[in-house]
Structures are given as structure tokens and as C-alpha cells.
Design a protein around this motif. Structure first.
Motif, PDB file in Angstrom:
ATOM      1  N   LEU A  53      24.479 -85.383  16.770  1.00  0.00           N
ATOM      2  CA  LEU A  53      23.191 -86.021  17.076  1.00  0.00           C
ATOM      3  C   LEU A  53      22.156 -85.020  17.597  1.00  0.00           C
ATOM      4  CD1 LEU A  53      24.334 -89.468  18.539  1.00  0.00           C
ATOM      5  CD2 LEU A  53      23.434 -88.983  16.283  1.00  0.00           C
ATOM      6  N   PHE A  94      20.468 -85.915   8.835  1.00  0.00           N
ATOM      7  CA  PHE A  94      20.812 -87.125   9.571  1.00  0.00           C
ATOM      8  C   PHE A  94      21.420 -88.178   8.649  1.00  0.00           C
ATOM      9  CE2 PHE A  94      19.630 -91.447  10.655  1.00  0.00           C
ATOM     10  CZ  PHE A  94      20.448 -91.600  11.746  1.00  0.00           C
ATOM     11  N   GLU A 136      22.945 -93.371  17.626  1.00  0.00           N
ATOM     12  CA  GLU A 136      22.521 -92.916  16.307  1.00  0.00           C
ATOM     13  C   GLU A 136      21.188 -93.544  15.917  1.00  0.00           C
ATOM     14  OE1 GLU A 136      25.937 -91.605  13.505  1.00  0.00           O
ATOM     15  OE2 GLU A 136      25.236 -93.555  12.850  1.00  0.00           O
ATOM     16  N   VAL A 142      18.290 -91.605  17.603  1.00  0.00           N
ATOM     17  CA  VAL A 142      17.993 -90.328  16.954  1.00  0.00           C
ATOM     18  C   VAL A 142      17.420 -90.555  15.558  1.00  0.00           C
ATOM     19  CG1 VAL A 142      19.078 -88.267  15.998  1.00  0.00           C
ATOM     20  CG2 VAL A 142      19.673 -89.032  18.282  1.00  0.00           C
ATOM     21  N   GLY A 143      18.053 -91.469  14.817  1.00  0.00           N
ATOM     22  CA  GLY A 143      17.652 -91.684  13.430  1.00  0.00           C
ATOM     23  C   GLY A 143      16.248 -92.232  13.307  1.00  0.00           C
ATOM     24  N   ALA A 181      13.845 -91.955  15.406  1.00  0.00           N
ATOM     25  CA  ALA A 181      12.884 -90.923  15.804  1.00  0.00           C
ATOM     26  C   ALA A 181      12.569 -90.010  14.627  1.00  0.00           C
ATOM     27  CB  ALA A 181      13.439 -90.113  16.968  1.00  0.00           C
TER      28      ALA A 181
END
Lengths: 549, 99
Positions: free
Chosen positions: A183, A207, B71, B74-75, B77
Motif C-alpha cells: 500500500l 495499484f 486498500e 489508498v486506491g 486517492a
């Protein structure tokens, strides 16, 4: 008020015991974790202009202290110890895990030097990631000299994940470690100062593909849990030889091995799961690329060796054919594609894919030599690749100061900057596996292990692939030393003390491990114990016989 | 009811998610499909925990939920940032990194 309807009798009885944590043995992990947490607090409370110095010092001291603690623990581990399990048997401390942690910390320190490097107050990272590229807001932040010191805590958490990834003793811990490692890296990839669209795109690709692959990894764990009824490696290992809890549950194990394999192979970046690597390596800020190319690769292979040697150590026949195919595909396809690359970072990315294929031959070997060979190879490759990316940060376009990735621009660098070109030449020779460099010893070790395990065809493919890759490494050396400087010749920055140290470390490690590999192979890399009997191996020991010493 | 049915259901949901990741072009939808895959894993864990009569699988499901939440942070963003730059969340538009 509604009374609780669940009576105690309907609940499974769970005996709670006070957690017995050996803080001393966990200290290398805890120090890095503490540095990450303190780094976040520093971000919140310390004025902006003082954060850089505090964060750099904090990160480097923490990684250095963790490295020393790892060394002390190697010395303190009893000579006949098979390793200790800690924290409810979720973390294992044995010689391989300490070795991998030590290598990861050393490589993280080398990458941190690159991350901390600033020129005229500019780091490799964007001043304000939230500002749209090319906007007024971005210009204002550039003029104000903003910078993201959040990079340091993110790197600390990523390093913590890498350490834990190699030291996990069950699949749940390993999955958590995988995410703790990944992450922060997703975010770090998107923080480049220049070519921000590339960088953001790299973050998106990394990602989405990373999350996709960890979902496969997790479903694999679910299948193995269904088969074995537990996620501890030792229990999975025992179930592999005794036949699992469910009648006819064999397909569960096979699906589980395949899907965990997919997750692992994605992280190490082997064909056909390599597509993210060139894009992410090219788009990410180069210091972060250095960290990913060295630390993440070491961590992913450390975890992979533990999973396939310990948890699936009793089902070698089931997974070996899969890894055979992947290793051959990787060594052939990636070598051929690498020849056509025009960008230095993409070329190094494909080179990393090929190297992953070489190390995979050691995993396929599934013997003690395979373990030591892979360990040596990973350490040698890690230092060489950090040095190579450090050099990439120094060669810049004359007009906009971005890194000059185009290989045609590197022509004639041997005349204008002989030291830089000579260092890169040495790294490329090590990648190619020329004798007297660390790459040769590493290749020799893994191929020897593969031959001993009867994987001779794999080694033949490997040697042929080495020959193909040697072609394009040598082509760059020829370009640098025997070609006229290009029209758009790049501006070569003088290496500062930080980047200079990283390059020096890479050169020293490459030469030392190439000329005097003996001491490292004998003393630093744990030598496996002699064959342990099947009965002992099948017990719920911390690690199997190969990992015992 | 045979718990194995839930495993089959989990496998189906997982496959739907995986196919979705491969065929959909909007980054948000792709990300939702990944979350679907994680939820399929949770269903499998819980169903297996029931079959084995233990609670380990249920505990794992909690951990997975926390990881999935992290997740998402973060994703989203990253996807937001791309969208603000390009005014598009299509993963086909993100194609600068091709040589």
C-alpha cells in the motif's frame, strides 16, 4: 434494552491467554514500525521547514539500528536452533529470515540515501501531490518550495512490510505483510516531481494490478485453509503429507497452490505476470524504483521460498511443473523483449524480470543449495541494482532537468564522465554474469542447485537467456565508451555525498561478492543442516529442515 | 445446508469479480470488482470455518475487511488524483507508458 441472546453454551469456548511477546526478538520489526509511527506524528506537529532533517535522520537511524539488532540476533541464535516462533507462532526468527531482513534493511538504507538526496532544495518527489499537474496551484507550491516529507514514514511502513513478509509463519500474517508492504509503495509510485502524469499512471497500474493479484493470493489462502483447516505453514505442511481434513479435498490444495503462486509470481514479476514492472519502474520516482527493484524483490522471493519450501514442502511434485513453465517463459520472453527497449529504466525493469526467472530456477530446485543460491543471488542482485538506479538519477536532460532515460542520449558518456560510465559498466557486467562480478557467482550457485535437482533443461534455457541478455548489456557499454556523444547529450550531475555513497556501496558489494564470495557463502549465508528425518520435518516445528539452520 | 454450496458461491462471486476486472474500463468499477473478489474470499473463509468447526476462518475475515478498507483509502486517492488530472477515470486513457 435488548438482552444479549447468545448464551455462553452456544459459543465455541475460546481460551484467552495473555499475549507472550518476546520484544527483544521482535525488535528489528518494532524499531522500523516505531520510526514510521513517529514519522507520522512529526508530520502533524513539527513545522514544515524542519521536517526534512528530522525525518531523514529518524528513518536512517531506525533502519541502521534495526540492521544492527538483526546482526546481534544472528549472533545470539543458538547454533543448533531450528528457529523460534514468536507472537502466537505468527512470526519466525531463524537464520534465513534474519538474513533476508538484514539484506532488506541494508538495501533500504541505500535507497533512503537516494530518497534523501536534494539538489537546490529539490528532492525527487513532488512538492504537493494533491495539486493537478500543470496548474496554478502546482506552480505556487513549487515557488513556495513545498515538499512531501510523508515519503519517509511511507518508506518505513513499506520496509516493515518487507521484513515481516520474509518472517511470516502463517498465511494470514503473510497476507497482512504483503499489504503493509504494497500500500505505501502504490502511493510512493505516484509522487514523482517531474513527468507527473507518467508517475500517476504508474501508481494506478501498480495499484489495480497489485490489488487484483493480492485477491488471488487471498483466495488461494482460503482454499488452503479449507484443505488444511489452519493457515500455519507447519500445519499446511503436515496436511500436505497426511491428506487434509476434507475427504477428496485434494483439488482445494491444488487450486490454493496455484492461486498463491499467482500472487507470489506477480510480486516478483515473472512472465506472464510481469506487465506492471516496466511501466511502474519507468513512471515511479527513481529512488522508489531502486527500493522496489531491490527490497521488494528480496522480500517477495524470501516469502516465496518460505511458502514453497516449508508450507508446500511436502507437495513439491504438485507445484514444480507450474514453476518450470513460468521460469522458462520468463527467461525466454523477457530476454527477447528487453533487447528492443530504448529507455534505460524500462531496460533495467526487463532485466529484473529476467533475473527473477533465474532465481526461480533455484526455487524449482527445492533443495538446500537452491535456498543458499537464491539468498546469495538476491543479495548480490539487490546491491547491484540499487547502484544502477542511483546512476540513472544522475543523468539529466539539459533543458528541463528530468532524467534522460533515452538510451541514445547515453552515447559517449564514457568520455565525458568516465567514473559514472565505468560504474554503470561494472553493474551491467554483473547483470550479465561476467566472472569476477557478483552476478557470476550468483548465477553459478542457482544453476548448480537446479542441475543437482535434475532441472538441467531449465539451466540450458537459463544459460541461453544469459547470452541474449549479455548482448544488450554489452551494447550499452559499447555505446557509452565507443560512440560519439549524442546531439542532445545529457547533463551529468556531480554525485552528492548521498548518491555517491549508494553508488560506492553498489560497486563495493558487486566486486567484493564477485572476487571473494567464499566468506559470504560460508559465514553470512546460513548453511542448511544435514538431512533431517521425515518424522522431524513433519512435526509442527517452526520451519522445515531446509530452513533449520 | 451443505456448507460446500457456499464455497461454490464464493468461487462464482470471485470469478465474476475477476472477469469484471479484466473487461471493465472504468477504474472505479475495476476497483469495485477487486473488492468483490475480496468479499468472495471472506465468504469462503467463513464457510470453511463452519465446516471445520473453528473460528480461525472468521477471525481471518475480520483482518481481510480491515485490509480491504485500507486498500480503499489508498486506491480511491490514486484514482481521484488521476481523474482530477485527466477528467476521466478510464484505464484505457492511461496509456502514456507504452514504448
Amino acid at each position: 434494552m435488548i438482552p444479549l441472546s447468545l448464551s455462553e453454551t452456544t459459543l465455541p469456548t475460546v481460551t484467552t491467554q495473555a499475549p507472550d511477546l518476546d520484544y527483544w526478538l521482535l525488535s528489528p520489526l518494532l524499531v522500523v514500525f516505531a520510526a514510521g509511527v513517529i514519522g507520522v506524528i512529526v508530520e502533524a506537529f513539527v513545522p514544515a521547514q524542519r521536517r526534512y532533517s528530522i525525518q531523514t535522520a529518524l528513518a536512517m537511524v531506525a533502519v541502521g539500528v534495526a540492521f544492527v539488532l538483526t546482526l546481534v540476533q544472528v549472533g545470539a541464535l543458538p547454533a543448533d536452533s531450528a528457529g523460534l516462533t514468536l507472537a502466537f507462532a505468527t512470526v519466525v526468527v531463524d537464520r534465513p529470515s534474519l538474513f533476508f531482513q538484514g539484506v532488506i534493511l541494508a538495501l533500504a538504507l541505500a535507497s533512503l540515501l537516494l530518497i534523501a538526496e536534494r539538489r537546490d532544495g529539490e528532492s525527487a518527489f513532488t512538492g504537493q501531490a494533491a495539486a493537478v499537474p500543470g496548474s496554478e496551484e502546482e506552480r505556487a507550491h513549487v515557488l513556495a518550495g513545498s515538499q512531501h516529507t510523508e515519503v519517509y514514514p511511507l518508506v518505513m511502513f513499506a520496509v516493515l512490510g518487507m521484513q515481516l513478509f520474509t518472517a511470516a509463519n502463517d498465511f494470514l500474517t503473510m497476507f497482512i505483510a504483503l499489504e503493509v508492504m504494497s500500500l505505501p509503495l502504490y502511493l510512493l509510485c505516484g509522487l514523482a516531481r517531474r513527468r507527473r502524469l507518467f508517475s500517476q499512471e504508474a501508481a494506478l497500474k501498480y495499484f489495480l494490478l497489485g490489488a487484483f493479484s493480492s485477491a488471488f493470493f487471498l483466495f488461494g489462502i482460503a482454499m488452503v485453509y479449507g484443505y488444511a483447516g489452519a493457515v500455519e505453514f507447519a500445519a499446511v505442511r503436515a496436511a500436505g503429507s497426511s491428506g487434509g481434513l476434507i475427504d477428496g479435498g485434494e483439488p482445494l490444495l491444488l487450486i490454493g497452490i496455484a492461486m498463491i503462486g499467482v500472487g507470489m509470481l506477480f510480486k516478483v514479476g515473472t512472465v506472464p505476470f510481469h506487465n506492471w514492472k516496466p511501466d511502474v519502474y519507468q513512471g515511479a520516482p527513481t529512488p522508489i524504483t531502486a527500493l522496489m527493484a531491490s527490497g521488494t524483490l528480496v522480500a517477495a522471493f524470501g516469502a516465496m521460498l518460505r511458502v514453497f519450501y516449508v508450507a508446500f514442502g511436502t507437495t513439491v511434485a504438485q507445484w514444480r511443473p507450474m514453476l518450470w513453465v513460468v521460469a522458462i517463459l520468463t527467461m525466454v520472453v523477457a530476454a527477447v523483449i528487453a533487447v528492443t527497449q530504448r529507455d534505460i529504466k524500462r531496460l533495467l525493469a526487463y532485466s529484473s524480470v529476467v533475473h527473477a526467472g533465474f532465481i526461480l530456477t533455484a526455487v524449482v530446485a527445492a533443495n538446500a543449495d537452491g535456498l543458499t543460491g537464491a539468498m546469495f543471488y538476491l543479495a548480490a542482485y539487490g546491491f547491484t541494482t540499487v547502484g544502477a538506479f542511483a546512476i540513472v538519477t544522475l543523468v539529466r536532460n539539459p533543458d528541463n532537468g528530468a532524467e534522460a532515460g533515452d538510451l541514445t542520449q547515453w552515447a559517449g558518456l564514457g568520455r565525458t564522465s568516465p567514473f559514472l560510465a565505468a560504474s554503470l559498466g561494472l553493474f551491467l557486467l554483473a547483470f550479465a554474469g561476467i566472472p569476477l562480478t557478483s552476478g557470476f557467482i550468483g548465477k553459478f550457485a542457482v544453476f548448480e542447485a537446479a542441475v543437482a535437482a535434475g532441472a538441467t533443461p531449465l539451466v540450458v534455457v537459463g544459460v541461453l537467456s544469459s547470452a541474449v541478455t549479455a548482448f544488450f548489456y554489452v551494447r550499452i557499454i559499447v555505446l557509452m565508451f565507443f560512440a560519439e556523444p549524442a546531439e542532445n547529450a545529457p547533463r551529468v550531475l556531480k554525485p552528492g555525498i548521498l548518491t555517491g555513497t549508494t553508488v560506492g556501496l553498489g560497486v563495493a558489494a558487486t566486486l567484493l561478492l564477485g572476487i571473494l564470495p567464499g566468506p559470504v557463502l560460508e559465514h553470512v549465508i546460513p548453511q542448511p543442516a544435514a538431512e533431517t528425518s521425515e518424522a522431524v520435518a513433519a512435526e509442527h516445528t517452526a520451519a522445515d529442515s531446509l530452513f533449520a539452520r | 445446508m451443505d456448507p460446500m454450496n457456499y464455497i461454490v458461491l464464493a468461487a462464482i462471486v470471485f470469478t465474476i469479480g475477476a472477469v469484471g476486472v479484466l473487461v471493465r474500463r472504468n477504474a472505479i468499477i475495476v476497483f469495485m470488482c477487486v473488492e468483490l473478489m475480496l468479499n468472495a474470499c471472506n465468504l469462503a473463509f467463513v464457510a470453511f470455518a463452519r465446516m471445520h468447526g473453528g473460528i480461525e476462518g472468521q477471525v481471518i475475515a475480520f483482518f481481510v475487511m480491515v485490509v480491504a478498507a485500507a486498500e480503499v483509502v489508498v486506491g480511491l486517492a490514486i484514482i481521484m488524483q488521476i481523474f482530477r488530472t485527466r477528467r476521466s477515470a478510464s484505464i484505457d486513457d492511461a496509456n502514456l507508458l507504452k514504448n
